[in-house]
Design a protein around this motif. Structure first.
Motif, short mmCIF file in Angstrom:
data_model
loop_
_atom_site.label_atom_id
_atom_site.label_comp_id
_atom_site.label_asym_id
_atom_site.label_seq_id
_atom_site.Cartn_x
_atom_site.Cartn_y
_atom_site.Cartn_z
N SER A 246 0.81 -1.21 0.00
CA SER A 246 0.00 0.00 0.00
C SER A 246 0.85 1.26 0.00
N PHE A 247 2.16 1.14 -0.26
CA PHE A 247 3.00 2.34 -0.30
C PHE A 247 2.53 3.33 -1.36
N LYS A 310 -2.08 4.73 -12.45
CA LYS A 310 -3.22 3.91 -12.03
C LYS A 310 -2.97 2.45 -12.38
N GLY A 311 -2.33 2.21 -13.51
CA GLY A 311 -2.00 0.84 -13.88
C GLY A 311 -1.04 0.19 -12.90
N ASP A 317 -2.21 -4.05 -6.38
CA ASP A 317 -3.43 -4.57 -5.77
C ASP A 317 -3.66 -6.03 -6.17
N ARG A 318 -3.39 -6.35 -7.43
CA ARG A 318 -3.58 -7.73 -7.90
C ARG A 318 -2.60 -8.68 -7.24
N ARG A 320 -1.35 -8.29 -4.22
CA ARG A 320 -1.87 -8.49 -2.87
C ARG A 320 -2.99 -9.51 -2.87
N ASP A 321 -3.90 -9.41 -3.84
CA ASP A 321 -5.02 -10.35 -3.91
C ASP A 321 -4.54 -11.77 -4.18
N ARG A 322 -3.51 -11.92 -5.01
CA ARG A 322 -2.98 -13.26 -5.28
C ARG A 322 -2.39 -13.89 -4.02
N ALA A 323 -1.74 -13.05 -3.21
CA ALA A 323 -1.18 -13.56 -1.95
C ALA A 323 -2.31 -14.07 -1.05
N ARG A 324 -3.43 -13.34 -1.01
CA ARG A 324 -4.57 -13.81 -0.23
C ARG A 324 -5.15 -15.09 -0.81
N ASP A 325 -5.25 -15.14 -2.13
CA ASP A 325 -5.84 -16.30 -2.79
C ASP A 325 -5.06 -17.58 -2.48
#
Length: 333
Positions: A246-247, A310-311, A317-318, A320-325
């Motif tokens: 989130s930096f 933004k890209g 963000d993606r 981070r989501d993969r780490a959660r997945d």
């Protein structure tokens, strides 16, 4: 190579922890965040070890942090409809703030809410799981000199004595020689020492344990105070929502000089104008090198609300989501 700033080193430690935690006892499912703690103490890196099944149940509550007021509502929401004042324990502050939290929780689909006889009733949609198993605090200091050792020793003693974390570690960059024993003697014996070598970037073998930590969790027949357990859960929730990437929230990825550079299996921010990994303080709108993306960049194949910056945010963000997945996938196997 290791980025110049301690901030850059901190990001590499976070990525290493995401890849290879636990360094001493083998792989454990965990999420990693940074710069979290309490009003008295802020940790550089925070590792939340989780139960995969309970973590999958936590994900059903969404990807955002559930703050302390919402936790009071979500954790205590009843299985059947009830007036919120009957259903929830007294919070220790005025009920009007609880009522606001009930509305917010319903707005985020965390609970169900209705009005009966001019009273607000609620019930849970699903039980809030006990998903946090252990909390690990890591202090990062790539260059461990005498003055740094003195300061860190006091901080680590605080971590050991308060018992808020289950383990306390110091991460420091190896120089090819053993860490000077005189410096290690300044540290509390309960704190672990992680010697890192990021010369070739980050991978799962980029660190080794120079000193094994003690378990700071209560003994089997003991329990932490309820307010301490609540505080631990609040920290874990912030770690869940924030992550360590989130930096970009406190930097300027919309600057044309902002880049992401690979350090092995890690992506860290890089300033093309200064040819270095900047800190959040350096990467700001007040930087003399700051140059906003031209408007035309934002309309040529990029989302209308942003350009390449933004890209880059979406990439982080993606990841981070993969780490959660991956944690949830471990439960389904």
């Amino acid at each position: 190579m290791t980025p110049d700033a301690e901030f850059g080193y901190e990001l590499l430690v976070c990525r290493y922890a995401e890849l290879a935690w636990h360094p001493n006892e083998g792989p454990r499912p965990a999420i990693v965040s940074r710069q979290l703690g309490t009003a008295e103490r802020r940790w550089d890196t925070v590792v939340i070890e989780v139960d995969p099944a309970a973590f999958a149940a936590r994900r059903a509550f969404g990807e955002r942090t559930i703050d302390s007021d919402l936790l009071h509502v979500v954790r205590n929401a009843p299985a059947e409809w009830a007036w919120y004042r009957d259903a929830l324990p007294h919070p220790g502050y005025p009920w009007r703030y609880v009522r606001q939290a009930v509305h917010r929780a319903a707005g985020r689909d965390l609970i169900e809410k209705r009005r009966r006889n001019n009273r607000i009733q609620l019930r849970r949609k699903r039980p809030y799981p006990e998903w946090v198993q252990r909390i690990v605090a890591i202090e990062n200091k790539p260059d461990l000199d005498r003055s740094a050792a003195d300061r860190l020793a006091d901080q680590l003693v605080h971590d050991v004595e308060t018992g808020l974390a289950d383990e306390a570690w110091l991460a420091t960059e190896t120089t090819g020689d053993r860490v000077e024993p005189a410096l290690l003697r300044e540290m509390p014996v309960e704190a672990g020492i992680l010697a890192t070598d990021f010369a070739d970037g980050v991978d799962a073998d980029a660190a080794e344990v120079a000193w094994h930590p003690s378990d700071l969790a209560p003994a089997e027949h003991e329990r932490r105070a309820s307010d301490t357990e609540t505080l631990r859960l609040e920290i874990a929730e912030r770690a869940y929502g924030k992550g360590w990437r989130s930096f970009h929230d406190t930097m300027r990825p919309d600057c044309r000089h902002f880049e992401l550079r690979g350090e092995g299996r890690a992506l860290v921010p890089h300033c093309a104008a200064k040819a270095k990994s900047p800190t959040a303080r350096e990467c700001s709108g007040s930087c003399p090198e700051f140059s906003p993306e031209p408007p035309q960049w934002r309309t040529k194949g990029w989302p209308i609300e942003g350009g390449p910056g933004k890209g880059l945010e979406l990439v982080l963000d993606r990841r981070r989501d993969r780490a959660r997945d991956r944690i949830a996938d471990d439960e389904s196997e």
